[in-house]
Design an enzyme around this catalytic site. Structure first.
Site, mmCIF file in Angstrom:
data_model
loop_
_atom_site.group_PDB
_atom_site.id
_atom_site.type_symbol
_atom_site.label_atom_id
_atom_site.label_comp_id
_atom_site.label_asym_id
_atom_site.label_seq_id
_atom_site.Cartn_x
_atom_site.Cartn_y
_atom_site.Cartn_z
ATOM 1 N N ARG A 1 -4.484 10.828 4.250
ATOM 2 C CA ARG A 1 -3.343 11.737 4.369
ATOM 3 C C ARG A 1 -2.405 11.627 3.162
ATOM 4 N NH1 ARG A 1 0.306 14.508 7.603
ATOM 5 N NH2 ARG A 1 2.410 13.696 7.427
ATOM 6 N N LYS B 1 0.830 -1.210 0.000
ATOM 7 C CA LYS B 1 0.000 0.000 0.000
ATOM 8 C C LYS B 1 0.867 1.263 0.000
ATOM 9 C CE LYS B 1 -1.754 1.836 3.961
ATOM 10 N NZ LYS B 1 -1.467 3.282 4.015
ATOM 11 N N ASN B 2 1.844 1.299 0.886
ATOM 12 C CA ASN B 2 2.621 2.528 1.034
ATOM 13 C C ASN B 2 3.596 2.754 -0.118
ATOM 14 O OD1 ASN B 2 1.264 3.016 3.350
ATOM 15 N ND2 ASN B 2 2.967 2.576 4.741
ATOM 16 N N ASP C 1 4.472 1.046 12.104
ATOM 17 C CA ASP C 1 3.246 0.361 11.663
ATOM 18 C C ASP C 1 3.141 -1.061 12.223
ATOM 19 O OD1 ASP C 1 2.458 2.590 10.318
ATOM 20 O OD2 ASP C 1 2.903 1.836 8.308
ATOM 21 N N CYS D 1 -6.345 23.923 9.193
ATOM 22 C CA CYS D 1 -5.021 24.487 9.437
ATOM 23 C C CYS D 1 -4.405 24.070 10.775
ATOM 24 C CB CYS D 1 -5.148 26.003 9.414
ATOM 25 S SG CYS D 1 -3.773 26.776 8.609
ATOM 26 N N ARG E 1 1.366 21.558 10.872
ATOM 27 C CA ARG E 1 2.612 20.997 11.372
ATOM 28 C C ARG E 1 3.041 19.703 10.658
ATOM 29 N NH1 ARG E 1 3.422 17.229 14.402
ATOM 30 N NH2 ARG E 1 5.601 16.816 14.785
ATOM 31 N N PRO E 2 2.150 18.753 10.509
ATOM 32 C CA PRO E 2 2.628 17.488 9.947
ATOM 33 C C PRO E 2 2.981 17.529 8.466
ATOM 34 C CG PRO E 2 0.627 17.164 11.212
ATOM 35 C CD PRO E 2 0.794 18.634 11.015
ATOM 36 N N ILE E 3 2.812 18.658 7.793
ATOM 37 C CA ILE E 3 3.316 18.734 6.420
ATOM 38 C C ILE E 3 4.400 19.807 6.290
ATOM 39 C CG2 ILE E 3 1.340 17.758 5.147
ATOM 40 C CD1 ILE E 3 0.734 20.877 4.650
ATOM 41 N N ASP E 4 4.876 20.301 7.435
ATOM 42 C CA ASP E 4 5.855 21.392 7.359
ATOM 43 C C ASP E 4 7.099 21.001 6.563
ATOM 44 O OD1 ASP E 4 6.581 19.595 9.331
ATOM 45 O OD2 ASP E 4 7.193 21.077 10.798
ATOM 46 N N LEU E 5 7.491 19.735 6.653
ATOM 47 C CA LEU E 5 8.712 19.322 5.944
ATOM 48 C C LEU E 5 8.483 19.226 4.437
ATOM 49 C CD1 LEU E 5 9.888 16.663 8.546
ATOM 50 C CD2 LEU E 5 10.783 18.975 8.212
ATOM 51 N N VAL F 1 8.026 7.543 16.617
ATOM 52 C CA VAL F 1 7.739 8.145 15.304
ATOM 53 C C VAL F 1 6.476 9.003 15.346
ATOM 54 C CG1 VAL F 1 7.302 7.683 12.856
ATOM 55 C CG2 VAL F 1 8.965 6.290 14.107
ATOM 56 N N ARG G 1 -8.801 -0.301 4.442
ATOM 57 C CA ARG G 1 -8.015 0.725 3.746
ATOM 58 C C ARG G 1 -6.678 0.149 3.303
ATOM 59 N NH1 ARG G 1 -6.165 4.841 7.465
ATOM 60 N NH2 ARG G 1 -4.726 4.960 5.740
HETATM 61 C C1 UD1 Z 1 4.216 6.950 6.088
HETATM 62 C C2 UD1 Z 1 3.338 5.726 5.943
HETATM 63 C C3 UD1 Z 1 2.776 5.312 7.306
HETATM 64 C C4 UD1 Z 1 3.920 5.139 8.316
HETATM 65 C C5 UD1 Z 1 4.816 6.367 8.344
HETATM 66 C C6 UD1 Z 1 6.048 6.193 9.218
HETATM 67 C C7 UD1 Z 1 2.462 5.998 3.713
HETATM 68 C C8 UD1 Z 1 1.287 6.265 2.842
HETATM 69 N N1 UD1 Z 1 2.247 6.021 5.050
HETATM 70 O O1 UD1 Z 1 3.382 8.007 6.557
HETATM 71 O O2 UD1 Z 1 2.080 4.087 7.157
HETATM 72 O O3 UD1 Z 1 3.381 4.940 9.594
HETATM 73 O O4 UD1 Z 1 5.267 6.676 7.006
HETATM 74 O O5 UD1 Z 1 6.772 5.077 8.822
HETATM 75 O O6 UD1 Z 1 3.559 5.733 3.238
HETATM 76 N N2 UD1 Z 1 6.117 14.868 10.239
HETATM 77 C C9 UD1 Z 1 6.281 16.208 10.494
HETATM 78 N N3 UD1 Z 1 6.284 17.074 9.442
HETATM 79 C C10 UD1 Z 1 6.138 16.642 8.144
HETATM 80 C C11 UD1 Z 1 5.949 15.260 7.908
HETATM 81 C C12 UD1 Z 1 5.956 14.391 8.985
HETATM 82 O O7 UD1 Z 1 6.429 16.619 11.629
HETATM 83 O O8 UD1 Z 1 6.141 17.471 7.231
HETATM 84 C C13 UD1 Z 1 6.104 13.913 11.381
HETATM 85 C C14 UD1 Z 1 4.760 13.193 11.516
HETATM 86 O O9 UD1 Z 1 3.846 13.964 12.253
HETATM 87 C C15 UD1 Z 1 5.185 11.929 12.231
HETATM 88 C C16 UD1 Z 1 6.576 11.644 11.658
HETATM 89 O O10 UD1 Z 1 7.027 12.874 11.106
HETATM 90 O O11 UD1 Z 1 5.302 12.145 13.611
HETATM 91 C C17 UD1 Z 1 6.617 10.562 10.591
HETATM 92 O O12 UD1 Z 1 5.781 10.907 9.530
HETATM 93 P P1 UD1 Z 1 6.073 10.494 8.015
HETATM 94 O O13 UD1 Z 1 7.343 9.714 7.935
HETATM 95 O O14 UD1 Z 1 5.935 11.700 7.175
HETATM 96 O O15 UD1 Z 1 4.864 9.525 7.740
HETATM 97 P P2 UD1 Z 1 3.878 9.504 6.503
HETATM 98 O O16 UD1 Z 1 4.650 9.721 5.244
HETATM 99 O O17 UD1 Z 1 2.700 10.351 6.785
#
Ligand code: UD1
Length: 424
Positions: free
Chosen positions: A93, A22-23, A312, A117, A122-126, A334, A404
């Site tokens: 997401r 899936k991922n 996961d 917002c 925050r979780p897409i800041d990177l 994580v 899913r």
């Molecule tokens: C992907 C996987 C998910 C898995 C995760 C971690 C997919 C579709 N999903 O999710 O199953 O659990 O990797 O292995 O591939 N973060 C930030 N800012 C950002 C992005 C992430 O702070 O811009 C934080 C997140 O809140 C979280 C951590 O980084 O705490 C890891 O997130 P990330 O590696 O981005 O996971 P996903 O890509 O969402």
């Protein structure tokens, strides 16, 4: 509302073949937006998340045909809009992964933030940090109850640069790779995620003419190219599904032969199960797991970015630890809030205490069937595993989470001898 009814089952035995990941498939599908030519992706699992991504791509103008079971032919010759619909993005997401390729190909993109917002920024800041480094102007707009991210490249399009990720985010690494493929010049992503799904994405893009090096390490180099061409690619096997069936053999003290797996991708799960007394034999593309050869003992796990123990697998592994002999500690590093399954496991008779990101699991639990919830996708798998060894009947609600991300979940478990069925 549909539910799974799981009854105590004997040791699970037999063979199971792992589906496409899936991922991995979700970013591959998003990446087709970069390419005007035909992309054929094989071993696409039939999952809700895949369906959502399919609908998003179609809404943007791509045509998608399933020309054989699990073989998708995707052509994004004409992108008709650079705005993804809220109703679809809101469901998943990973939808945000269309932003990088749209921005790379068309120079603009407007994608809603699921949840608005306050929690969304925050979780897409990177991801956004990466787009900005490539020269895009990124803004967030609120519109009623929604918020959108808008990104626009300058007149020359995106321009390669050096980007350091404060955390090796999987999604941000993927989104930035996709944005950089058609950019002018060279992009370096430092402290990049090293997950196998990143390598699969880079392989897919390189097969269509991209120039990406270093995927699978912490520094990825992307030299921009002008155009891309036809590609055929098979998705890697799902390492989380692989780990789930390894745990099914372990927790039921069964013996399962797992086919179409990549043992290297599940090294930490293999290591930890061996520490618990599970016998594991590894072939080139298969794994034999024996939970029936002696006592099962506790261990400690700590989730980390790849190649560390996968977050996961944390909840399914915790379900297993509840029945092992002795006390285990589970540390989640994580995600901040990924212990929702603890209350559900405790409801079934487990003894788990949490403090911050640490859970202490007492072990030797005598689990009993209960009404529980799949609080998220992997927690749902944890409930099924616990239900297989709990006395009586376990009713699991909110199973849409499980559907899913796991293909033919019930069928695969039933074939191994699990007493499990889906009811409406
Ligand atoms: C992907 C996987 C998910 C898995 C995760 C971690 C997919 C579709 N999903 O999710 O199953 O659990 O990797 O292995 O591939 N973060 C930030 N800012 C950002 C992005 C992430 O702070 O811009 C934080 C997140 O809140 C979280 C951590 O980084 O705490 C890891 O997130 P990330 O590696 O981005 O996971 P996903 O890509 O969402």
């Amino acid at each position: 509302m549909a539910k799974y009814i799981v009854k105590k089952s004997g040791p699970l035995k037999g063979e199971v073949s792992i589906s496409g990941a899936k991922n991995a498939v979700l970013p591959l599908m998003a990446a087709t937006l970069l390419n005007e030519q035909e992309c054929v992706i094989r071993s696409v699992p039939h999952l809700r998340d895949v369906q959502v991504m399919k609908e998003i791509l179609e809404s943007l103008g791509a045509t998608i045909e399933e020309q054989a079971p699990g073989e998708y032919c995707i052509k994004a010759e004409n992108i008709v809009t650079t705005e993804a619909p809220y109703e679809l993005v809101n469901k998943m997401r990973a939808s945000f992964l269309v932003m990088g390729p749209l921005l790379g190909r068309k120079g603009v993109a407007r994608i809603p933030l699921p949840g608005g917002c306050a929690i969304g920024a925050r979780p897409i800041d990177l991801h956004l940090k990466g787009f900005k480094a490539l020269g895009a102007i990124v803004t967030i707009h609120e519109e009623g109850s929604y918020a959108y991210v808008e990104a626009a490249a300058g007149p020359q399009g995106l321009i390669g640069d050096r980007i350091y990720l404060d955390f090796p985010s999987v999604g941000a690494t993927e989104n930035i790779i996709m944005a950089a493929v058609l950019a002018e010049g060279t992009t370096f992503i430092e402290n990049a995620a090293e997950e196998p799904e990143i390598v699969d994405l880079a392989n897919f893009l390189n097969k269509m003419g991209a120039k990406i090096k270093g995927a699978g390490t912490d520094t990825i180099k992307i030299e921009g190219v002008k155009s891309l061409h036809n590609v055929r690619h098979t998705v890697i096997p799902d390492r989380i599904e692989t780990g789930t069936f390894m745990l099914a053999a372990a927790i039921t003290r069964g013996a399962i032969h797992i086919e179409n797996a990549v043992p290297d991708h599940v090294k930490p799960v293999i290591a930890k199960l061996r520490e618990c007394g599970v016998r594991i034999e590894v072939g080139d593309e298969d794994i034999i797991v024996r939970g029936d050869l002696g006592p099962l003992t506790s261990t400690d796990i700590k989730t980390l970015p790849y190649p560390g123990f996968p977050t996961d697998m944390q909840s399914p592994f915790m379900a297993f630890l509840t029945v092992c002999d002795g006390k285990s500690t589970v540390i989640e590093t994580v995600f901040e809030n990924r212990f929702m399954h603890v209350s559900q496991l405790n409801k079934m008779g487990a003894s788990i205490e949490t403090a911050g990101n640490k859970a202490s699991v007492k072990g030797n639990a005598r689990l009993r069937g209960s009404e529980v919830m799949a609080t998220d996708l992997r927690a749902g798998a944890a409930m099924v595993l616990a239900g297989l060894v709990a006395e009586g009947t376990t009713e699991i609600s909110e199973i849409y989470h499980i559907e899913r991300g796991y293909e033919n979940f019930i069928e695969k478990f039933a074939k191994l001898g699990a007493n499990i069925k889906r009811v409406e």
